[in-house]
Design a protein around this motif. Structure first.
Motif, PDB file in Angstrom:
ATOM      1  N   ASP A 215       4.636 -10.422  -4.089  1.00 37.33           N
ATOM      2  CA  ASP A 215       3.262 -10.551  -4.578  1.00 37.33           C
ATOM      3  C   ASP A 215       2.508  -9.269  -4.227  1.00 37.33           C
ATOM      4  N   TRP A 216       2.468  -8.345  -5.166  1.00 35.37           N
ATOM      5  CA  TRP A 216       1.890  -7.030  -4.894  1.00 35.37           C
ATOM      6  C   TRP A 216       0.366  -7.047  -4.861  1.00 35.37           C
ATOM      7  N   THR A 217      -0.227  -8.201  -5.126  1.00 34.30           N
ATOM      8  CA  THR A 217      -1.685  -8.304  -4.987  1.00 34.30           C
ATOM      9  C   THR A 217      -2.072  -8.653  -3.554  1.00 34.30           C
ATOM     10  N   ASN A 218      -1.063  -8.966  -2.728  1.00 37.55           N
ATOM     11  CA  ASN A 218      -1.333  -9.371  -1.347  1.00 37.55           C
ATOM     12  C   ASN A 218      -0.351  -8.667  -0.413  1.00 37.55           C
ATOM     13  N   VAL A 219      -0.515  -7.365  -0.272  1.00 39.60           N
ATOM     14  CA  VAL A 219       0.387  -6.576   0.569  1.00 39.60           C
ATOM     15  C   VAL A 219      -0.398  -6.000   1.747  1.00 39.60           C
ATOM     16  N   PRO A 220       0.296  -5.610   2.824  1.00 40.32           N
ATOM     17  CA  PRO A 220      -0.401  -5.041   3.980  1.00 40.32           C
ATOM     18  C   PRO A 220      -1.197  -3.795   3.615  1.00 40.32           C
ATOM     19  N   GLY A 221      -2.287  -3.590   4.351  1.00 43.40           N
ATOM     20  CA  GLY A 221      -3.104  -2.411   4.113  1.00 43.40           C
ATOM     21  C   GLY A 221      -2.336  -1.120   4.296  1.00 43.40           C
ATOM     22  N   ALA A 222      -1.266  -1.165   5.092  1.00 41.86           N
ATOM     23  CA  ALA A 222      -0.469   0.037   5.328  1.00 41.86           C
ATOM     24  C   ALA A 222       0.072   0.610   4.019  1.00 41.86           C
ATOM     25  N   LEU A 223       0.493  -0.266   3.109  1.00 40.12           N
ATOM     26  CA  LEU A 223       1.018   0.221   1.833  1.00 40.12           C
ATOM     27  C   LEU A 223      -0.080   0.897   1.020  1.00 40.12           C
ATOM     28  N   LYS A 224      -1.276   0.337   1.079  1.00 39.21           N
ATOM     29  CA  LYS A 224      -2.401   0.945   0.367  1.00 39.21           C
ATOM     30  C   LYS A 224      -2.731   2.309   0.965  1.00 39.21           C
ATOM     31  N   ASN A 225      -2.673   2.407   2.292  1.00 37.51           N
ATOM     32  CA  ASN A 225      -2.944   3.688   2.944  1.00 37.51           C
ATOM     33  C   ASN A 225      -1.933   4.751   2.542  1.00 37.51           C
ATOM     34  N   LEU A 226      -0.726   4.310   2.240  1.00 29.46           N
ATOM     35  CA  LEU A 226       0.342   5.231   1.848  1.00 29.46           C
ATOM     36  C   LEU A 226       0.398   5.445   0.338  1.00 29.46           C
ATOM     37  N   GLY A 227      -0.475   4.768  -0.381  1.00 31.90           N
ATOM     38  CA  GLY A 227      -0.479   4.895  -1.832  1.00 31.90           C
ATOM     39  C   GLY A 227       0.738   4.271  -2.484  1.00 31.90           C
ATOM     40  N   LEU A 228       1.280   3.227  -1.861  1.00 30.77           N
ATOM     41  CA  LEU A 228       2.477   2.571  -2.388  1.00 30.77           C
ATOM     42  C   LEU A 228       2.098   1.277  -3.101  1.00 30.77           C
ATOM     43  N   ASN A 229       2.466   1.202  -4.362  1.00 26.88           N
ATOM     44  CA  ASN A 229       2.345  -0.036  -5.114  1.00 26.88           C
ATOM     45  C   ASN A 229       3.739  -0.429  -5.590  1.00 26.88           C
ATOM     46  N   GLU A 230       3.830  -1.414  -6.439  1.00 32.43           N
ATOM     47  CA  GLU A 230       5.152  -1.885  -6.871  1.00 32.43           C
ATOM     48  C   GLU A 230       5.967  -0.757  -7.499  1.00 32.43           C
ATOM     49  N   GLU A 231       5.366  -0.041  -8.412  1.00 30.40           N
ATOM     50  CA  GLU A 231       6.098   1.010  -9.131  1.00 30.40           C
ATOM     51  C   GLU A 231       6.539   2.134  -8.199  1.00 30.40           C
ATOM     52  N   SER A 232       5.612   2.621  -7.370  1.00 28.33           N
ATOM     53  CA  SER A 232       5.946   3.761  -6.511  1.00 28.33           C
ATOM     54  C   SER A 232       6.906   3.363  -5.387  1.00 28.33           C
TER      55      SER A 232
END
Length: 252
Positions: A215-232
């Motif tokens: 569920d990529w709408t509910n991932v840890p903030g760490a991934l957002k800080n790294l600019g990581l989404n499902e595709e990347s």
């Protein structure tokens, strides 16, 4: 302790480091084997001297090998079959998180990838310690579930205490302590905690299910800080698959 102190001193002569390593047969064998691997030795000349091997690998790689050897020795001390299997599972996961931490740091941050690999390798050191001592207190645990409830509750604090006693750097200790926090602050400069938290999350997701099913709408903030989404994230793991395999061979 001696090898850690030696490797932490950038002015330590290579000959002195080699002498210290030579007192540890398992570590010596691992360093020599790695220095003769295709990953590091592009020549056809076999390396047989520790001094030459340390020079080729560098202190950072040797430090990672030393930590890996120490953790494997802790794992192999188990004489209880059930606990041994659990330790093996912890070790396998620690290696994967270490490899992921390395490639995430190298590809998504300006942080030291070698330090990220160490942090990833040590992220469950508290679990290792508790499980390695559990056989001494079997009467305290009525079931494996009770044991793992205790491990889940205490492993981060115990891991941080162990790393402090080893004089491991503050950022590695923080990564061990905070990687499971759900309130990691959002920022534009990723930290080592972000890297290990993301590696921990992606590895768990990859093992339990495909990354596409997360569920990529509910991932840890760490991934957002790294600019990581499902595709990347999928692209990163696909493009670095060979690199991660090489890293696993280094620390296995």
């Amino acid at each position: 302790m001696k090898i850690r102190q030696a490797l932490d001193d950038p002015d330590m002569p290579t000959e002195q480091v080699a002498r210290i390593i030579s007192t540890e047969p398992v570590l010596s064998a691992q360093v020599l084997m790695l220095s003769n691997s295709a990953m590091f030795n592009r020549s056809t000349k076999k390396i047989e001297e520790l001094r030459v091997a340390v020079t080729l690998l560098g202190f950072s790689v040797v430090r990672n090998v030393a930590i890996s050897v120490g953790m494997k020795q802790l794992k192999d001390q188990q004489d209880n079959t059930s606990k041994s299997e659990q330790m093996e599972g912890l070790w396998t996961r620690s290696m994967r998180v270490a490899a992921l931490s390395y490639v995430i740091a190298r590809n998504r941050t300006k942080l030291s990838a070698d330090k990220a690999m160490v942090a990833g390798l040590l992220h469950d050191i508290g679990k290792f310690y508790i499980l390695s001592r559990a056989h001494q207190y079997q009467g305290l645990f009525t079931s494996d579930q009770a044991l793992w409830e205790l491990i889940d509750q205490w492993h981060a604090d115990i891991g941080a205490a162990i790393l402090e006693s080893w004089e491991v750097s503050d950022d590695i200790r923080e990564a061990v302590m905070d990687r499971k926090r759900t309130d990691l602050p959002l920022h534009t400069r990723p930290t080592l905690t972000d890297v290990v938290a993301a590696a921990d999350f992606l590895d768990a997701g990859f093992v339990k299910q495909s990354l596409q099913d997360i569920d990529w709408t509910n991932v840890p903030g760490a991934l957002k800080n790294l600019g990581l989404n499902e595709e990347s994230a999928i692209r990163l793991m696909t493009e670095t698959r060979q690199e991660m395999a090489q890293i696993l061979r280094v620390i296995a």
